[in-house]
Design a protein around this motif. Structure first.
Motif, PDB file in Angstrom:
ATOM      1  N   LEU A 143       7.768  54.348   1.201  1.00 27.67           N
ATOM      2  CA  LEU A 143       6.401  54.210   2.147  1.00 27.67           C
ATOM      3  C   LEU A 143       6.701  52.579   2.848  1.00 27.67           C
ATOM      4  CD1 LEU A 143       3.343  54.842   2.932  1.00 27.67           C
ATOM      5  CD2 LEU A 143       2.780  53.806   1.021  1.00 27.67           C
ATOM      6  N   LEU A 144       6.223  52.541   3.854  1.00 30.77           N
ATOM      7  CA  LEU A 144       6.530  51.342   4.696  1.00 30.77           C
ATOM      8  C   LEU A 144       5.012  50.832   4.969  1.00 30.77           C
ATOM      9  CD1 LEU A 144       9.054  52.115   7.590  1.00 30.77           C
ATOM     10  CD2 LEU A 144       9.427  50.752   5.526  1.00 30.77           C
ATOM     11  N   LYS A 145       4.121  51.767   5.415  1.00 27.88           N
ATOM     12  CA  LYS A 145       2.803  51.264   5.545  1.00 27.88           C
ATOM     13  C   LYS A 145       1.674  52.152   5.532  1.00 27.88           C
ATOM     14  CE  LYS A 145       0.197  48.601   9.129  1.00 27.88           C
ATOM     15  NZ  LYS A 145       0.119  48.220  10.574  1.00 27.88           N
ATOM     16  N   THR A 146       0.583  51.929   4.790  1.00 26.66           N
ATOM     17  CA  THR A 146      -0.641  52.756   4.796  1.00 26.66           C
ATOM     18  C   THR A 146      -1.381  52.229   5.850  1.00 26.66           C
ATOM     19  OG1 THR A 146      -0.320  53.457   2.489  1.00 26.66           O
ATOM     20  CG2 THR A 146      -2.538  53.749   3.434  1.00 26.66           C
ATOM     21  N   ILE A 147      -2.068  53.209   6.902  1.00 30.58           N
ATOM     22  CA  ILE A 147      -2.713  52.722   8.124  1.00 30.58           C
ATOM     23  C   ILE A 147      -4.200  52.963   7.476  1.00 30.58           C
ATOM     24  CG2 ILE A 147      -3.220  52.983  10.222  1.00 30.58           C
ATOM     25  CD1 ILE A 147      -0.511  53.733  10.763  1.00 30.58           C
ATOM     26  N   ARG A 148      -4.514  54.194   7.003  1.00 25.81           N
ATOM     27  CA  ARG A 148      -5.500  54.719   6.557  1.00 25.81           C
ATOM     28  C   ARG A 148      -5.148  55.843   5.359  1.00 25.81           C
ATOM     29  NH1 ARG A 148      -8.578  57.465  11.403  1.00 25.81           N
ATOM     30  NH2 ARG A 148      -6.197  58.177  11.860  1.00 25.81           N
ATOM     31  N   PRO A 149      -6.205  56.399   4.565  1.00 32.25           N
ATOM     32  CA  PRO A 149      -5.973  57.055   3.605  1.00 32.25           C
ATOM     33  C   PRO A 149      -5.108  58.510   4.375  1.00 32.25           C
ATOM     34  CG  PRO A 149      -7.964  56.178   3.088  1.00 32.25           C
ATOM     35  CD  PRO A 149      -7.585  55.461   4.595  1.00 32.25           C
ATOM     36  N   ASN A 150      -5.258  58.792   5.373  1.00 31.59           N
ATOM     37  CA  ASN A 150      -4.828  60.105   5.824  1.00 31.59           C
ATOM     38  C   ASN A 150      -3.820  59.536   7.185  1.00 31.59           C
ATOM     39  OD1 ASN A 150      -6.703  59.128   7.909  1.00 31.59           O
ATOM     40  ND2 ASN A 150      -6.822  61.078   8.704  1.00 31.59           N
ATOM     41  N   GLU A 151      -3.199  58.478   7.156  1.00 33.60           N
ATOM     42  CA  GLU A 151      -2.328  57.977   7.982  1.00 33.60           C
ATOM     43  C   GLU A 151      -1.353  56.903   7.360  1.00 33.60           C
ATOM     44  OE1 GLU A 151      -2.119  56.568  12.578  1.00 33.60           O
ATOM     45  OE2 GLU A 151      -3.863  56.613  11.531  1.00 33.60           O
ATOM     46  N   LEU A 152      -0.019  57.291   7.635  1.00 34.15           N
ATOM     47  CA  LEU A 152       0.982  56.248   6.951  1.00 34.15           C
ATOM     48  C   LEU A 152       2.115  56.258   7.760  1.00 34.15           C
ATOM     49  CD1 LEU A 152       3.014  58.263   5.094  1.00 34.15           C
ATOM     50  CD2 LEU A 152       1.327  58.271   3.585  1.00 34.15           C
ATOM     51  N   ILE A 153       3.305  55.506   7.504  1.00 35.07           N
ATOM     52  CA  ILE A 153       4.449  55.340   7.945  1.00 35.07           C
ATOM     53  C   ILE A 153       5.342  55.219   6.911  1.00 35.07           C
ATOM     54  CG2 ILE A 153       5.963  54.090   9.592  1.00 35.07           C
ATOM     55  CD1 ILE A 153       3.414  52.911  11.039  1.00 35.07           C
ATOM     56  N   PHE A 154       6.613  56.051   6.853  1.00 35.16           N
ATOM     57  CA  PHE A 154       7.613  55.872   5.930  1.00 35.16           C
ATOM     58  C   PHE A 154       8.847  55.888   6.494  1.00 35.16           C
ATOM     59  CE2 PHE A 154       6.933  60.633   6.485  1.00 35.16           C
ATOM     60  CZ  PHE A 154       8.031  61.094   6.330  1.00 35.16           C
ATOM     61  N   TYR A 155       9.920  55.759   5.357  1.00 35.80           N
ATOM     62  CA  TYR A 155      11.304  55.737   6.025  1.00 35.80           C
ATOM     63  C   TYR A 155      11.951  56.602   5.364  1.00 35.80           C
ATOM     64  CZ  TYR A 155      16.052  53.783   6.202  1.00 35.80           C
ATOM     65  OH  TYR A 155      17.342  53.874   6.351  1.00 35.80           O
ATOM     66  N   SER A 156      13.150  57.072   5.869  1.00 30.71           N
ATOM     67  CA  SER A 156      13.951  58.135   5.208  1.00 30.71           C
ATOM     68  C   SER A 156      15.210  58.168   5.439  1.00 30.71           C
ATOM     69  CB  SER A 156      13.324  59.754   5.130  1.00 30.71           C
ATOM     70  OG  SER A 156      13.948  60.629   4.316  1.00 30.71           O
ATOM     71  N   GLU A 157      16.122  58.207   4.741  1.00 33.91           N
ATOM     72  CA  GLU A 157      17.710  58.496   4.924  1.00 33.91           C
ATOM     73  C   GLU A 157      18.100  59.956   4.324  1.00 33.91           C
ATOM     74  OE1 GLU A 157      22.175  56.751   3.682  1.00 33.91           O
ATOM     75  OE2 GLU A 157      20.304  55.564   3.298  1.00 33.91           O
ATOM     76  N   VAL A 158      18.920  60.411   5.406  1.00 31.44           N
ATOM     77  CA  VAL A 158      19.259  62.065   5.345  1.00 31.44           C
ATOM     78  C   VAL A 158      20.787  62.093   5.160  1.00 31.44           C
ATOM     79  CG1 VAL A 158      19.301  64.345   6.184  1.00 31.44           C
ATOM     80  CG2 VAL A 158      17.490  62.670   6.690  1.00 31.44           C
ATOM     81  N   SER A 159      21.218  62.527   4.055  1.00 36.23           N
ATOM     82  CA  SER A 159      22.708  62.765   3.986  1.00 36.23           C
ATOM     83  C   SER A 159      23.212  63.625   4.823  1.00 36.23           C
ATOM     84  CB  SER A 159      23.198  63.007   2.532  1.00 36.23           C
ATOM     85  OG  SER A 159      22.511  62.135   1.465  1.00 36.23           O
ATOM     86  N   VAL A 160      24.449  63.445   5.314  1.00 36.09           N
ATOM     87  CA  VAL A 160      25.160  64.506   6.232  1.00 36.09           C
ATOM     88  C   VAL A 160      26.452  64.575   5.877  1.00 36.09           C
ATOM     89  CG1 VAL A 160      25.768  64.771   8.812  1.00 36.09           C
ATOM     90  CG2 VAL A 160      23.483  63.721   8.349  1.00 36.09           C
TER      91      VAL A 160
END
Length: 210
Positions: free
Chosen positions: A82-99
């Motif tokens: 998780l990067l940031k919770t804007i509201r309980p129903n809205e957030l920003i997250f970071y993810s890395e995908v293995s290729v």
């Protein structure tokens, strides 16, 4: 009246969006159907997944908001946080995908929003915001990703219709693209159907869900 207007609006919007696609069924296994369609102005096919899960709206939301566990069910996810919770129903997250080698791992930043349109209909929208963090050495940042969930409460459980348009960026061979547009969604939603029923999600409650 407001709910009725919103449902009509979403129905019309969904009809217009569907007209842009020519969905072809690619996989139908374990109650998960995966479709693909060519997409205007993109070299990569769009994806649609349909399945029914035995869960409540709040149970599904609790599962999806458990960002740090995405590597346990989202196909080839290496890590998420998780990067940031804007509201309980809205957030920003970071993810890395293995290729798989010889390609380079991807990472993406997702803006994730949940809305309960009615007691029977839940919508979830996610889009990439690549500029929120500096690019990381050795990774290719996903520049375009737009996902939409329509979750309808039925007598048999939650009917999920998930659509995704994305561009993984960089140079990607056709065989790798096929993994992510067929095998990836099938395995992801298989795992979702299993893990959403874990005890830690069963008694979830959210103020924005009635």
């Amino acid at each position: 009246m407001r709910q009725i207007i919103m449902i009509l609006f979403l129905s019309l919007a969904g009809t217009a969006a569907s007209a842009q696609f020519n969905w072809q069924l690619r996989k139908d296994e374990d109650g998960v159907k995966v479709y693909t369609s060519s997409t205007a102005n993109s070299n990569f096919n769009s994806i649609k997944v349909e399945c029914t899960v035995k869960a409540t709206q709040s149970q599904l939301i609790a599962f999806l908001l458990d960002i740090s566990r995405q590597h346990e069910w989202v196909y080839n996810t290496k890590s998420s946080h998780l990067l940031k919770t804007i509201r309980p129903n809205e957030l920003i997250f970071y993810s890395e995908v293995s290729v798989p080698w010889p390609c380079t791992n991807r990472d993406y930043i997702a803006h994730f929003t949940i809305n309960q349109v009615s007691q029977q209909l839940l919508t979830i929208d996610s889009h990439a915001e690549p500029g929120l963090l500096p690019a990381k050495p050795g990774l290719v940042r996903v520049q375009k990703s737009v996902a939409h969930w329509e979750v309808t409460t039925t007598a048999g459980g939650l009917l999920i219709v998930y659509t995704l348009q994305f561009d993984p960026g960089g140079s990607v061979p056709a065989w790798l693209t096929n993994l992510f547009v067929t095998k990836g969604p099938l395995q992801t939603f298989r795992k979702l159907k299993e893990e959403v029923s874990l005890p830690e999600y069963q008694n979830a409650h959210f103020d924005f869900i009635k």
